[in-house]
Scaffold this motif. Structure first.
Motif, PDB file in Angstrom:
ATOM      1  N   ALA A 107      -0.543   7.742  -0.028  1.00 28.04           N
ATOM      2  CA  ALA A 107      -0.325   9.180   0.178  1.00 28.04           C
ATOM      3  C   ALA A 107      -0.382   9.935  -1.145  1.00 28.04           C
ATOM      4  N   ALA A 108       0.191   9.362  -2.199  1.00 31.70           N
ATOM      5  CA  ALA A 108       0.195  10.020  -3.507  1.00 31.70           C
ATOM      6  C   ALA A 108      -1.212  10.188  -4.067  1.00 31.70           C
ATOM      7  N   HIS A 109      -2.112   9.299  -3.665  1.00 32.50           N
ATOM      8  CA  HIS A 109      -3.494   9.368  -4.148  1.00 32.50           C
ATOM      9  C   HIS A 109      -4.430  10.030  -3.141  1.00 32.50           C
ATOM     10  N   HIS A 110      -3.842  10.685  -2.152  1.00 35.26           N
ATOM     11  CA  HIS A 110      -4.601  11.457  -1.159  1.00 35.26           C
ATOM     12  C   HIS A 110      -5.668  10.630  -0.454  1.00 35.26           C
ATOM     13  N   LEU A 111      -5.324   9.383  -0.146  1.00 43.18           N
ATOM     14  CA  LEU A 111      -6.219   8.509   0.607  1.00 43.18           C
ATOM     15  C   LEU A 111      -5.780   8.481   2.065  1.00 43.18           C
ATOM     16  N   SER A 112      -6.654   8.109   2.933  1.00 46.95           N
ATOM     17  CA  SER A 112      -6.334   7.987   4.354  1.00 46.95           C
ATOM     18  C   SER A 112      -5.824   6.580   4.644  1.00 46.95           C
TER      19      SER A 112
ATOM     20  N   HIS B 116       2.270   2.482   1.282  1.00 48.35           N
ATOM     21  CA  HIS B 116       1.973   3.712   2.026  1.00 48.35           C
ATOM     22  C   HIS B 116       2.227   4.938   1.144  1.00 48.35           C
ATOM     23  N   ARG B 117       3.301   4.920   0.369  1.00 43.46           N
ATOM     24  CA  ARG B 117       3.578   6.040  -0.544  1.00 43.46           C
ATOM     25  C   ARG B 117       2.500   6.159  -1.611  1.00 43.46           C
ATOM     26  N   TRP B 118       2.026   5.025  -2.128  1.00 44.21           N
ATOM     27  CA  TRP B 118       0.974   5.050  -3.139  1.00 44.21           C
ATOM     28  C   TRP B 118      -0.302   5.654  -2.546  1.00 44.21           C
TER      29      TRP B 118
END
Length: 85
Positions: free
Chosen positions: A30-35, A26-28
């Motif tokens: 979010a870090a890559h601005h994916l939904s 989930h953090r990865w």
């Protein structure tokens, strides 16, 4: 009785293993601005479909670890309680 508690311990261990995988993924995401809600294997629901899609390749490792723990007797509820003492 005892067998249902053992099955409950097995399921709880499997759930815990998958939750441990879910956090970093989930953090990865979010870090890559994916939904996290838009997956390609799982339908979008109230759950994070993309997170569960990305867990799939690692699910076998989590399941194997839980099966090995169960085979070693480490998921036996009384022994798990004793290990915490």
């Amino acid at each position: 009785g005892y067998e249902s508690r053992r099955e409950g311990a097995f399921q709880a261990a499997l759930d815990a293993a998958l939750i441990l995988l879910r956090g970093p993924l989930h953090r990865w995401i979010a870090a890559h601005h994916l939904s996290p809600s838009h997956g390609f294997l799982h339908r979008p629901t109230r759950y994070e479909a993309l997170v569960f899609d990305l867990i799939e390749p690692y699910r076998c490792w989590a399941e194997r670890a839980v099966v090995q723990a169960a085979a070693a007797g480490n998921l036996d509820p009384p022994s798990a309680i004793e290990a915490l003492k």
